[in-house]
Design an enzyme around this catalytic site. Structure first.
Site, PDB file in Angstrom:
ATOM      1  N   LYS A 616       0.691  -1.225  -0.031  1.00  0.00           N
ATOM      2  CA  LYS A 616       0.057   0.039   0.148  1.00  0.00           C
ATOM      3  C   LYS A 616       0.893   1.446   0.049  1.00  0.00           C
ATOM      4  CE  LYS A 616      -3.642  -0.617  -0.551  1.00  0.00           C
ATOM      5  NZ  LYS A 616      -3.704  -1.405  -1.833  1.00  0.00           N
ATOM      6  N   THR A 619       3.383   0.537  -4.601  1.00  0.00           N
ATOM      7  CA  THR A 619       4.337  -0.515  -5.412  1.00  0.00           C
ATOM      8  C   THR A 619       3.726  -0.873  -6.732  1.00  0.00           C
ATOM      9  OG1 THR A 619       3.202  -2.388  -4.217  1.00  0.00           O
ATOM     10  CG2 THR A 619       5.323  -1.422  -3.215  1.00  0.00           C
TER      11      THR A 619
HETATM   12  N1  LIG Z   1      -0.184   6.487  -9.845  1.00  0.00           N
HETATM   13  C1  LIG Z   1      -1.014   6.130  -9.174  1.00  0.00           C
HETATM   14  N2  LIG Z   1      -2.045   5.233  -9.182  1.00  0.00           N
HETATM   15  C2  LIG Z   1      -2.734   4.755  -8.412  1.00  0.00           C
HETATM   16  N3  LIG Z   1      -2.479   4.670  -7.067  1.00  0.00           N
HETATM   17  C3  LIG Z   1      -1.182   5.420  -6.795  1.00  0.00           C
HETATM   18  C4  LIG Z   1      -0.468   5.673  -7.648  1.00  0.00           C
HETATM   19  N4  LIG Z   1       0.617   6.341  -7.006  1.00  0.00           N
HETATM   20  C5  LIG Z   1       0.293   5.956  -5.751  1.00  0.00           C
HETATM   21  N5  LIG Z   1      -0.524   4.986  -5.517  1.00  0.00           N
HETATM   22  C6  LIG Z   1      -1.053   4.632  -4.457  1.00  0.00           C
HETATM   23  O1  LIG Z   1      -0.525   3.333  -4.355  1.00  0.00           O
HETATM   24  C7  LIG Z   1      -1.518   2.575  -3.379  1.00  0.00           C
HETATM   25  C8  LIG Z   1      -1.700   1.383  -3.528  1.00  0.00           C
HETATM   26  O2  LIG Z   1      -0.345   0.722  -3.032  1.00  0.00           O
HETATM   27  P1  LIG Z   1       0.169  -0.589  -3.936  1.00  0.00           P
HETATM   28  O3  LIG Z   1      -0.057  -0.524  -5.225  1.00  0.00           O
HETATM   29  O4  LIG Z   1       1.657  -0.558  -3.283  1.00  0.00           O
HETATM   30  O5  LIG Z   1      -0.799  -1.523  -3.149  1.00  0.00           O
HETATM   31  S1  LIG Z   1      -0.726  -3.128  -2.931  1.00  0.00           S
HETATM   32  O6  LIG Z   1       0.024  -3.365  -1.775  1.00  0.00           O
HETATM   33  O7  LIG Z   1       0.182  -3.620  -4.144  1.00  0.00           O
HETATM   34  O8  LIG Z   1      -1.885  -3.752  -2.863  1.00  0.00           O
HETATM   35  C9  LIG Z   1      -3.027   3.411  -3.348  1.00  0.00           C
HETATM   36  O9  LIG Z   1      -3.555   3.410  -2.179  1.00  0.00           O
HETATM   37  P2  LIG Z   1      -5.106   3.739  -1.712  1.00  0.00           P
HETATM   38  O10 LIG Z   1      -5.085   5.213  -2.362  1.00  0.00           O
HETATM   39  O11 LIG Z   1      -5.184   3.692  -0.409  1.00  0.00           O
HETATM   40  O12 LIG Z   1      -5.979   2.930  -2.928  1.00  0.00           O
HETATM   41  C10 LIG Z   1      -2.375   4.918  -4.047  1.00  0.00           C
HETATM   42  O13 LIG Z   1      -2.419   5.959  -2.965  1.00  0.00           O
END
Ligand SMILES: Nc1ncnc2c1ncn2[C@@H]1O[C@H](COP(=O)(O)OS(=O)(=O)O)[C@@H](OP(=O)(O)O)[C@H]1O
EC number: 2.8.2.8
Length: 887
Positions: A616, A619
């Site tokens: 989260k 990644t």
């Molecule tokens: N470009 C872009 N698009 C969408 N989301 C983005 C982006 N950059 C950062 N984030 C943030 O990434 C969060 C999800 O993290 P992960 O991808 O590491 O999640 S996971 O662990 O693989 O499930 C996600 O968390 P949430 O906002 O809680 O959904 C985003 O805040």
């Protein structure tokens, strides 16, 4: 020209070589002459020495016979049972040794550490002279024994530290071992500072004996004399005038001018602690002398009141590989088989249950001389007197087979042969030629073994590596126990004592206190590898094993026994359950491993960098953006966990290296390929750094950090949406504030939610395996707000050229509220709806709670970032800390 005797070689050299050298004097001709002579010598050796009817006479005359004699073997003296050093007292010490060394590179210090490692005794090394390490933990002593590589460092310690150390020893009943260092100046009757003990230094000694009355002796048995000079010229001996001292070992002066005084000199002295309340053992030399290694182990056992006692049970199995395989002229004859049986019987009297364990390759049955073929028959006539295991039918290495079907067919042939000749097939044990396929694992071998032979246990010298032997370990893969195998100093080519590398003395030294003897002393379970040819010819293996077993009986109280491999395997993993989990290394990092690595496999199919999470933090965004780069490729998707392989944590690790590598298809254009993997759960996985480092020590690590409070909240939302029942039933606040009396499911959820946010703790674990230069930390807020700059910086860290210009490939999408991939001028492709979710903001009370919860971790993170050279501290980290101070 026919060569008839060894003498004929001399005139050949003398007559031909000078003429060429003097008359022609050309380099070419000299080389040709030399070649000729060499070839003639080889011809002479192979065709005359080996196959001549006289050869048996030549060598048989010198065939060694075990000549170890002692009172124990004669049954003359029944020594009292080995004492148990365990004390009734309520001990408050950990079974761990603190070793004070002169420098981290000093020789004796290293020898002490190696001995401790071999015997799996926990220890910590400290450079003497610096401030003392912390000695206690709550009300417990951290160390059961202290060792000083140089006794002077103890004697000359500054008053404050000395008093502290002695107080610790008295309060926790901790003993001290000290080695006297060799000095340039020879001391005669010099007093040890502060003790009624005197030393003479720089002596030559001989004929060592032990004090049978010493309470220290447990593993070591007294009663014999180690005849001959002790190694080195710089021995120290002790003389005392206080009843606290009692010699543990003696020796005699090895000097011509010393004929008058025959009384023995104490080389190891015990201090019973009657003088100042501390028990000690002083060694008047290092560990060059084999007996001192045993005495050190016994001293550790005694001084720790049995906390550091080793078991006295030793199990021995001797594999005789390559039965029926040897070259003509090197195989067993009838009388060799009879000698094998006779020795086996004699060994059985000393090692209950002992049987030679014969590994056969049926293809070469009856491939010897007529005499040797009778030897083959003789083995089979006595088939039930041995235990048996299957080698490969044609002795080919498993990794060379094209596919598993061929491998199975080969094994089936050997099984068919076994049935035909009445060889038992149910041992569940097998080995493979040159360890091929066992480690590094060739999955086909494990599959075929299980199908054809129902193999449950095998052994190898190669895990994790052949050297150093003291680090060889076992593991379990696909239900097959892989045990460490020991070497005894005999190899296929060592079949005549005269040609033993280093001479007969070398082999005898190994048997009489040297490497082979010590291997058995230090390993509770020993599986030795030998070859059929070692049992014919000079029968060196019979000589070696009978001798070493006798030597063990003479000098130790070890209880030797043997059992079939399956039982040994079960015992091994009872003793070392923590070893069941394998640790996969890179086969291409070890030339021996690379040689037994299938040609169809490559080590290029491994990632060069890992995005390790935590979950989260963005990644997926990073993974997706990196994959746009033409020189970067991620793994193939997993049917279960999508873009993440999740290899180094969880069950997938047990699927092995082939499985992991199958996610990284062979590259078309090697130079432009940067393979990477991202699994966000790696970050906080307890075992992950160790496993990742074992396989990918040079990999670069990328981690993304953002406010641990916000990360926890995002994780909770994610888990709830994915249908987690507990997350659905409990609010975020209830989850994070759950106490240890809460229902287990809630506690588990709380831990999974909060633990990854203890960033400093997890990073320190990664940094205990990887150097800081290989770690790159991304600020999660910057990744979100300015991924273009973040990715440019990352490319610089990864040293990827030419730099990919992300500004033309990423664009902020106001609808999504995040940066997305540009597909054309006015369209973008954003991450799915599970990334960048809409959910209500975190309650203030939850944020405040988490700020406090993470306070110490965030403070430690600031320190860590500074240590790593970070010039800026992320704004979210400052905010989290500032707000906490204010509330
Ligand atoms: N470009 C872009 N698009 C969408 N989301 C983005 C982006 N950059 C950062 N984030 C943030 O990434 C969060 C999800 O993290 P992960 O991808 O590491 O999640 S996971 O662990 O693989 O499930 C996600 O968390 P949430 O906002 O809680 O959904 C985003 O805040």
């Amino acid at each position: 020209m026919k060569l008839t005797t060894g003498d004929a070689v001399v005139p050949l050299l003398g007559a031909i070589a000078p003429r060429y050298v003097v008359k022609q004097a050309t380099v070419k001709r000299c080389v040709a002459a030399l070649l000729l002579v060499s070839m003639a010598s080889i011809f002479y050796y192979t065709h005359y020495i080996i196959s001549s009817p006289l050869s048996s006479l030549i060598h048989r005359d010198t065939r060694p016979e075990p000549a170890i004699r002692c009172s124990t073997l004669r049954g003359a003296t029944r020594l009292p049972k080995a004492p148990d050093h365990r004390s009734e007292a309520r001990l408050r010490i950990d079974p761990k040794v603190l070793v004070f060394v002169e420098t981290l590179y000093s020789r004796l210090g290293r020898e002490i550490a190696e001995l401790l490692v071999y015997n799996r005794i926990k220890y910590k090394v400290e450079v003497a002279g610096k401030s003392l390490p912390v000695l206690t933990n709550l009300d417990k002593g951290r160390y059961g024994v202290l060792i000083f590589e140089n006794l002077n460092k103890y004697l000359q310690m500054d008053k404050w530290n000395r008093e502290l150390l002695d107080k610790y020893c008295r309060e926790y009943s901790v003993g001290i071992v000290g080695f006297t260092p060799p000095g340039e100046e020879s001391l005669v009757g010099a007093q040890l500072k502060g003790f009624p003990l005197f030393v003479h230094t720089n002596l030559r000694l001989k004929d060592a004996q032990l004090n049978a009355a010493s309470p220290i002796l447990r593993l070591t048995r007294a009663g014999e004399t180690a005849w001959g000079p002790l190694p080195g010229y710089d021995w120290t001996i002790f003389q005392a005038n206080h009843s606290t001292y009692e010699p543990l070992a003696w020796a005699h002066r090895d000097s011509l001018d010393y004929a008058t005084n025959k009384s023995p000199l104490a080389t190891v002295m015990q201090d019973h602690g009657r003088y100042d309340g501390i028990q000690r053992v002083f060694f008047g030399g290092g560990l060059k002398f084999w007996l001192h290694k045993l005495l050190l182990l016994d001293s550790l056992s005694y001084l720790s009141h049995g906390q550091l006692s080793l078991s006295l049970n030793r199990m021995i199995l001797v594999d005789v590989d390559d039965i029926f395989v040897g070259e003509k002229g090197t195989r067993l004859k009838k009388d060799d088989v009879l000698a094998l049986l006779a020795t086996q019987q004699r060994i059985q009297a000393l090692v209950p249950g002992f049987k030679f364990n014969l590994g056969f390759s049926g293809k070469y049955f009856h491939h010897g001389t007529s005499e040797e073929n009778l030897g083959d028959d003789m083995i089979l006539e006595n088939v039930d007197r041995f235990t048996w295991f299957s080698h490969m039918w044609n002795h080919q290495q498993p990794h060379l087979y094209e596919n598993v079907t061929h491998l199975q067919l080969d094994m089936a042939l050997n099984k068919q042969f076994a049935k035909e000749y009445g060889i038992p097939t149910g041992s569940g044990y097998s080995v493979s030629p040159h360890h091929s396929g066992v480690y590094p694992v060739h999955e086909g071998l494990y599959e075929a073994w299980k199908k054809v032979w129902n193999i449950k246990v095998t052994s190898t010298e190669e895990y994790p590596h052949l050297r150093p032997a003291r680090l060889r370990r076992g593991f379990v893969h696909r239900g097959i126990m892989v045990l460490p195998r020991q070497t005894c100093g005999l190899f296929t080519h060592t079949i005549f004592i005269e040609r033993y590398p280093g001479g007969r003395d070398k082999l005898d030294e190994s048997i009489q206190g040297g490497e082979l003897f010590q291997t058995i002393v230090y390993n509770p379970i020993n599986i030795f590898m030998t070859h059929m040819s070692n049992y014919g010819n000079d029968r060196l293996a019979l000589y070696t094993f009978e001798s070493v077993i006798k030597f063990i009986q003479c000098w130790t109280n070890l209880r030797l026994s043997s059992a079939p491999p399956l039982q040994l395997g079960e015992r091994y993993f009872q003793l070392y359950p923590e070893e069941m989990d394998p640790v996969w290394g890179n086969p291409c990092d070890d030339p021996r491993h690379q040689r037994i690595w299938s040609k169809n496999k490559t080590c290029d199919q491994l990632p060069r960098f890992l995005v390790i999470g935590p979950q989260k933090t963005g990644t997926t965004a990073l993974y997706t953006f990196l994959s746009l780069h033409p020189a970067i490729s991620s793994n193939l998707p997993s049917p279960d966990t999508f873009e993440e392989i999740q290899f180094f944590n969880g069950k997938n690790y047990y699927r092995g290296l082939d499985w992991y590598m199958s996610f990284f298809p062979a590259a078309k254009n090697e130079s432009s390929r940067y393979l990477f993997e991202k699994s966000a759960t790696y970050f906080d996985g307890e075992l992950v750094p160790r496993r990742a480092h074992a396989l990918l020590p040079k990999a670069k690590l990328i981690t993304i950090l953002l406010s641990p409070a916000r990360r926890a909240y995002s994780w909770y939302q994610h888990t709830k949406v994915h249908g987690d029942v507990t997350a659905k039933n409990y609010s975020f606040h209830s989850v994070i504030t759950a106490t240890d009396t809460a229902p287990k499911a809630l506690r588990d959820l709380r831990n999974r939610c909060l633990n990854p946010g203890k960033y400093s703790q997890h990073l320190e674990r990664w940094l205990s395996y990887y150097p800081a230069q290989q770690l790159h930390i991304i600020d999660g807020e910057l990744l979100r707000q300015n991924p273009i700059e973040t990715l440019h910086e990352l490319q610089r860290f990864l040293k990827i050229t030419p730099t990919f210009n992300y500004s033309t490939h990423l664009r902020y999408d106001p609808k999504k509220g995040f940066f997305c991939q540009v597909t054309n001028e006015d369209r973008t492709k954003c991450l799915g709806k599970s990334k960048g979710r809409q959910y209500p903001p975190m309650e203030d009370r939850s944020y405040k709670f988490l700020q406090r919860y993470y306070l110490s971790h965030n403070t430690a993170l600031v320190k860590l970032l500074k240590r790593l050279g970070s010039r800026t501290i992320p704004q979210w980290l400052k905010d989290d800390l500032t707000d906490t101070v204010m509330t």
